[in-house]
Design a protein around this motif. Structure first.
Motif, short mmCIF file in Angstrom:
data_model
loop_
_atom_site.label_atom_id
_atom_site.label_comp_id
_atom_site.label_asym_id
_atom_site.label_seq_id
_atom_site.Cartn_x
_atom_site.Cartn_y
_atom_site.Cartn_z
N UNK A 159 -53.62 134.98 51.26
CA UNK A 159 -54.35 135.27 52.25
C UNK A 159 -55.79 136.14 51.68
N UNK A 160 -55.38 137.34 51.00
CA UNK A 160 -56.36 138.31 50.80
C UNK A 160 -56.97 138.03 49.64
N UNK A 161 -56.24 137.06 48.53
CA UNK A 161 -57.07 136.83 47.28
C UNK A 161 -58.62 136.38 47.35
N UNK A 162 -58.90 135.33 48.01
CA UNK A 162 -60.10 135.00 47.99
C UNK A 162 -61.28 135.99 48.49
N UNK A 163 -60.77 136.95 49.58
CA UNK A 163 -61.64 138.09 50.00
C UNK A 163 -62.00 138.96 49.05
N UNK A 164 -60.85 139.40 48.19
CA UNK A 164 -60.97 140.39 47.04
C UNK A 164 -61.69 139.84 45.72
N UNK A 165 -61.17 138.40 45.56
CA UNK A 165 -61.80 138.18 44.05
C UNK A 165 -62.71 136.81 43.82
N UNK A 166 -63.36 136.58 45.08
CA UNK A 166 -64.19 135.46 44.96
C UNK A 166 -65.77 136.02 44.39
N UNK A 167 -65.92 137.22 44.99
CA UNK A 167 -67.05 137.77 44.17
C UNK A 167 -67.02 138.14 42.86
N UNK A 168 -65.90 138.35 42.57
CA UNK A 168 -65.67 138.87 41.10
C UNK A 168 -65.88 137.70 40.21
#
Length: 244
Positions: A60-69
């Motif tokens: 769940x949290x992976x896209x929130x944390x890593x999409x910008x990176x």
């Protein structure tokens, strides 16, 4: 000397001790005890739903944390990359409203909506490594934000449909426990994968597979419900014949 067993103050203090040391109301203590009642794990349908929620929470949290990176590694400016999070948030808001409205209709199979949304969300997340520009990432963020809205907005409703309103407190409490553990370990696993491969692709692939699995396993619930209904009917029929 007055007996402490009949002392109103002592009785009040006894009623407001949670876990033997934390002062709280009797209602709070009883609610916490009901939430932590693990007897519900004997229900195979709840176990499947818990496994699904655990898998979803890992990714769940992976896209929130890593999409910008990830966007930054593609040469997209930090300003544009930050908008991707806003796109997820906007799509998620619409997803919760629209999916909630649709699922409230009596002719809609809420469980099917939930399962399809999670599966689609997982597949789209696993395909993020195929996104190589801002537009494709923006499309993904819309798809992710909208479909993951089913997970946030429909979980409690699905629980009531599957287990009944009387078990909601217990079931939701256990689910929050599993979700918390999964949310704690999911992002570090993604970061560990990046450290090993110097790429965010494995993290998105892992998150996508977990979310997709969470949707796929839920399709096993309707056949199980029909099987349980048949067994219950056969048992009732057998008992009726025995009494006859």
């Amino acid at each position: 000397m007055q007996n402490s067993a009949h002392d109103p103050l002592s009785a009040f203090q006894e009623e407001t001790k949670c876990c033997g040391c934390i002062t709280c109301s009797k209602e709070t203590r009883d609610t916490f005890a009901e939430m932590m009642n693990f007897s519900l794990l004997k229900d195979v349908i709840f176990v499947i739903f818990s496994v699904s929620n655990f898998c979803t929470s890992i990714g769940f949290n992976v896209p929130y944390l890593y999409v910008a990176a990830y966007a930054d590694t593609l040469g997209i400016s930090k300003t544009d990359a930050s908008y991707l999070i806003a796109i997820i948030g906007g799509a998620n808001t619409l997803g919760r409203i629209i999916l909630g409205y649709i699922s409230d209709k009596p002719w809609v199979n809420r469980l099917l909506v939930y399962n399809v949304c999670l599966t689609a969300c997982g597949v789209s997340t696993a395909m993020v490594p195929l996104c190589h520009d801002y537009k494709s990432l923006a499309v993904y963020c819309i798809a992710f934000g909208f479909t993951i809205g089913a997970y946030v907005g429909l979980t409690s409703v699905i629980l009531v449909d599957l287990l009944g309103l009387d078990k909601l407190t217990n079931a939701f409490g256990l689910l929050l426990l599993f979700q918390g553990i999964a949310s704690f370990i999911g992002p570090p696993i993604g970061g560990w994968m990046y450290d090993l491969t110097d790429s965010y692709a494995p993290a998105f692939l892992m998150a996508g597979l977990m979310i997709a699995i969470s949707g796929v396993v839920m399709f096993a619930i309707p056949p199980l419900q029909r099987l349980q209904a048949r067994r219950s009917e056969q048992k009732h029929h057998t008992e009726h014949l025995a009494l006859s």
